[in-house]
Motif scaffolding. Structure first.
Motif, PDB file in Angstrom:
ATOM      1  N   ILE A  28      23.033 -44.781  20.542  1.00 30.08           N
ATOM      2  CA  ILE A  28      23.606 -43.439  20.603  1.00 30.08           C
ATOM      3  C   ILE A  28      24.074 -43.126  22.021  1.00 30.08           C
ATOM      4  O   ILE A  28      25.158 -42.559  22.229  1.00 30.08           O
ATOM      5  N   LYS A  29      23.287 -43.511  23.002  1.00 32.44           N
ATOM      6  CA  LYS A  29      23.695 -43.291  24.393  1.00 32.44           C
ATOM      7  C   LYS A  29      24.976 -44.059  24.701  1.00 32.44           C
ATOM      8  O   LYS A  29      25.837 -43.581  25.446  1.00 32.44           O
ATOM      9  N   GLN A  30      25.098 -45.250  24.112  1.00 33.65           N
ATOM     10  CA  GLN A  30      26.308 -46.046  24.292  1.00 33.65           C
ATOM     11  C   GLN A  30      27.531 -45.326  23.717  1.00 33.65           C
ATOM     12  O   GLN A  30      28.647 -45.466  24.235  1.00 33.65           O
ATOM     13  N   LEU A  31      27.320 -44.547  22.651  1.00 32.39           N
ATOM     14  CA  LEU A  31      28.417 -43.853  21.984  1.00 32.39           C
ATOM     15  C   LEU A  31      28.718 -42.484  22.608  1.00 32.39           C
ATOM     16  O   LEU A  31      29.596 -41.774  22.130  1.00 32.39           O
ATOM     17  N   SER A  32      27.982 -42.120  23.645  1.00 31.94           N
ATOM     18  CA  SER A  32      28.111 -40.775  24.208  1.00 31.94           C
ATOM     19  C   SER A  32      29.016 -40.710  25.436  1.00 31.94           C
ATOM     20  O   SER A  32      29.024 -39.703  26.146  1.00 31.94           O
ATOM     21  N   LYS A  33      29.766 -41.754  25.702  1.00 31.16           N
ATOM     22  CA  LYS A  33      30.650 -41.760  26.870  1.00 31.16           C
ATOM     23  C   LYS A  33      31.627 -40.585  26.797  1.00 31.16           C
ATOM     24  O   LYS A  33      32.286 -40.375  25.781  1.00 31.16           O
TER      25      LYS A  33
END
Length: 229
Positions: free
Chosen positions: A191-196
């Motif tokens: 999820i953090k990877q998708l939060s850019k």
């Protein structure tokens, strides 16, 4: 099939699978709104957001809830029966002027101009059989169509779910479970990877619905992210 190189044609066949399911069951998930949609509406109202994009709208239970609560809703789903169901419900409820339903594959660019929406909501779209790179593209497209400070709220089944690592492995933490459904289970790291481009406001754990044939519940995250200026 290489487990690390998911079969795109197999994923394309999921569209037919969902269309068959929706055709056989006109109200697969019921007519009451999901709990995440109720919580999202509270946030949107508090921030005076009125124009909402819903992705993976299914048969429209959350679409209708948003419309009934005064939002202008643009609902997209890749299932034709789902889109037709939303349009029918909007007509029957007298809310056709508040709802726009469109058939669309989210692997393609969203059919809207930049900064068109105050908020985006999707319930379990992120755990559909979309590869990580496709999910990154979805998040980027949502970022594009959100106004500065806009909010993206989505839910997904996560890697603590009882069905994670069961069934047939389809690559990238995707598993084909009972009923022929392929589920992408996301971790907090993913999820953090998708939060850019976003600020993560909150990641909340919750449960929804019993897994057929068991006494266990599906485990999900509700993620709220704000578009950075």
């Amino acid at each position: 099939m290489n487990a690390d190189n998911p079969d795109k044609e197999m994923f394309n066949r999921q569209q037919t699978h969902w269309e068959n399911v929706y055709t056989k069951n006109q109200s697969m998930f019921g007519d009451d709104p999901s709990i995440p949609a109720c919580k999202a509406a509270e946030i949107f109202k508090r921030e005076n957001m009125t124009r909402v994009l819903e992705l993976g709208a299914g048969q429209g239970r959350d679409t209708m809830f948003f419309a009934e609560n005064g939002f202008e809703v643009y609902s997209l789903d890749y299932s034709r029966p789902g889109v037709e169901s939303i349009k029918r419900k909007a007509r029957e409820s007298g809310l056709i002027n508040c709802v726009t339903a469109v058939q669309h594959d989210v692997r393609k660019p969203l059919p809207f101009e930049d900064e068109s929406f105050d908020a985006c909501f999707s319930h379990m779209l992120y755990c559909m059989p979309l590869t990580t790179s496709e999910l990154e593209s979805v998040s980027k497209e949502i970022w594009r169509v959100l106004r500065p400070g806009g909010i993206n709220i989505f839910t997904t089944r996560h890697t603590g779910d009882p069905q994670y690592r069961t069934g047939i492995y389809r690559g990238e933490d995707m598993w084909e479970i009972s009923g022929g459904f392929i589920v992408h289970f996301l971790s907090r790291e993913r999820i953090k990877q998708l939060s850019k481009g976003y600020q993560i406001i909150d990641i909340e754990e919750f449960e929804e619905g019993k897994i057929p044939g068991t006494d266990k519940s599906r485990k999900l995250f509700k993620v709220a992210m704000r578009k950075k200026s």
